[in-house]
Design an enzyme around this catalytic site. Sequence first.
Site, PDB file in Angstrom:
ATOM      1  N   ASP A   1      50.891  46.530  31.876  1.00 20.84           N
ATOM      2  CA  ASP A   1      50.260  45.367  31.273  1.00 20.84           C
ATOM      3  C   ASP A   1      50.792  44.077  31.878  1.00 20.84           C
ATOM      4  OD1 ASP A   1      52.817  45.206  30.249  1.00 20.84           O
ATOM      5  OD2 ASP A   1      52.239  45.697  28.185  1.00 20.84           O
TER       6      ASP A   1
ATOM      7  N   GLN B   1      53.317  42.277  31.022  1.00 19.25           N
ATOM      8  CA  GLN B   1      54.765  42.264  31.188  1.00 19.25           C
ATOM      9  C   GLN B   1      55.178  42.898  32.520  1.00 19.25           C
ATOM     10  OE1 GLN B   1      57.132  44.857  28.692  1.00 19.25           O
ATOM     11  NE2 GLN B   1      58.814  43.372  28.597  1.00 19.25           N
TER      12      GLN B   1
ATOM     13  N   GLU C   1      44.568  33.810  45.222  1.00 19.15           N
ATOM     14  CA  GLU C   1      43.112  33.719  45.380  1.00 19.15           C
ATOM     15  C   GLU C   1      42.550  33.724  43.966  1.00 19.15           C
ATOM     16  OE1 GLU C   1      39.521  34.015  45.267  1.00 19.15           O
ATOM     17  OE2 GLU C   1      39.851  36.156  45.583  1.00 19.15           O
TER      18      GLU C   1
ATOM     19  N   CYS D   1      34.607  35.982  41.954  1.00 16.33           N
ATOM     20  CA  CYS D   1      35.204  34.643  41.987  1.00 16.33           C
ATOM     21  C   CYS D   1      34.409  33.658  42.833  1.00 16.33           C
ATOM     22  CB  CYS D   1      36.644  34.728  42.503  1.00 16.33           C
ATOM     23  SG  CYS D   1      36.801  35.560  44.089  1.00 16.33           S
TER      24      CYS D   1
END
Length: 491
Positions: free
Chosen positions: A218, A220, A260, A294
């Site tokens: 995850d 973390q 990016e 993106c």
Amino acid sequence: MTLTVAQDLFIGGEWIAPSGGREEVINPATEELIGMAPVGNRNDVDQAIASAREAFDKGPWPRTPIQERVAILGKMLDWLDSNRARIIDLIVQEAGATRMLAEFLQYGIPMKHARTLLADALHIKPKFAPLEITPDFTGSKVLGTAVTVHDPIGVVACITPYNFPYFLNIGKLYHALTMGNTAVLKPSPFTPFEALIIGEAAQAVGLPRGVLNIVTGDVQTGELLTTDPRVDMVSFTGSDKVGSLIMAQGAATLKKMHLELGGKSALIIRADANLDKAAMDALGGFTVHSGQGCALTTRMLVHNSIRKEFVERVGMMAKHMKIGNPADPSVQMGPLIRDAARKRSEMYTEIALAGGGTLVCGGKRPADLKAGYFFEPTLFDNVTNDMRIAREEVFGPIGVVIGFDSDEEAIKITNDSDFGLGGGIYSANAGLAYEMATQIRTGTIAINGGGGTMLSSTPFGGIKRSGIGREYGPEALLEFTQPKSISFHAG
């Protein structure tokens, strides 16, 4: 349908059972189980970083001649090509990509890019400085020069998102490994298997131990990578908000950052544009992979003299798109990755309506698709560039149309953005379109559809909140190196 894929972490050239257990990975089109993915924790990340660090500091990879590195990495590509059908099935099921998108863009383009990177790397040579003649304190003259070489940076943490996972996993690893770095790859927990299969390739061809390590987990897990002093560089693809957090996390150890990030790219359609081609490109600009890209051109700037006709064309095409399970080859648009992403699209639909936008089509979940995270292609007209829907990245299938009356106005609107990643111009006047392109602040821009593919030897990346650094081409390979000058003189 479940797939036979690796279900352990790849660390130090071996498959290691995860300390954090396993979790379900589901198909976003059907909400059915694909497989059980490993979940890495602090112990696994520590082991992966230590393995990469030792492989860089003591192993053969950074000191292996570039020709030999290229040969080994080329064999990895051959192995992956031999598993092409298996990987494409993974892309369809994990990422929810349509089969055509999976075959040609999510698989075909990164493989093409990787082979080009290997070829480009062979042309990176030491560069000699001009000779300088300098008097010394004895009255003699020293003949001196220097050579600039490019050393690998060290351990690179590669952190990739869910939208184009195989594409980005291959891209980041081949930039880093080709130039002699070692790497720890952390994929999205939604799409882990498209990373783990690269570990299978590395093991199959005998990539030296520790050169490639793959850990899942995850947020973390990612933070452990971005803060650890043993990591020299972070290469991240994702949102601008997460990118800024990663930059802050790496600041204490002064890591090199390669980011990016997001975009809100503009497609300018002049009055003399070929409307058939422009409309098709515009439709793809917000529906390719359900808008989860993106560099997609989700802002359409259309000359007001043709805006009505343009909106009607795009709206009609959007309404007739086939949405559904991307395992069906006839499907044109698949799902969003998870329900949270769909709720985000619903939220931005409400934001656009509240801001005064006119809904042309879409704006809701398809009534006939009960399972899966689908959302209709959604188009808004009568949008102004100050609206939130025109300024913030949605990452869903929502496009907006903004009218303009002059080229100068179009350029001004385009540049009035926090982002600067992609863009495009449609015009019968190619020379004028080129002149406009030179005035637009963005990392890439395509005129009348561009080169017909994502070119492999040209740099890709953005400015402003769209990121730092470039991918692909010789310039990008050098991003993963440190220049070092070695000076000497005759005598």
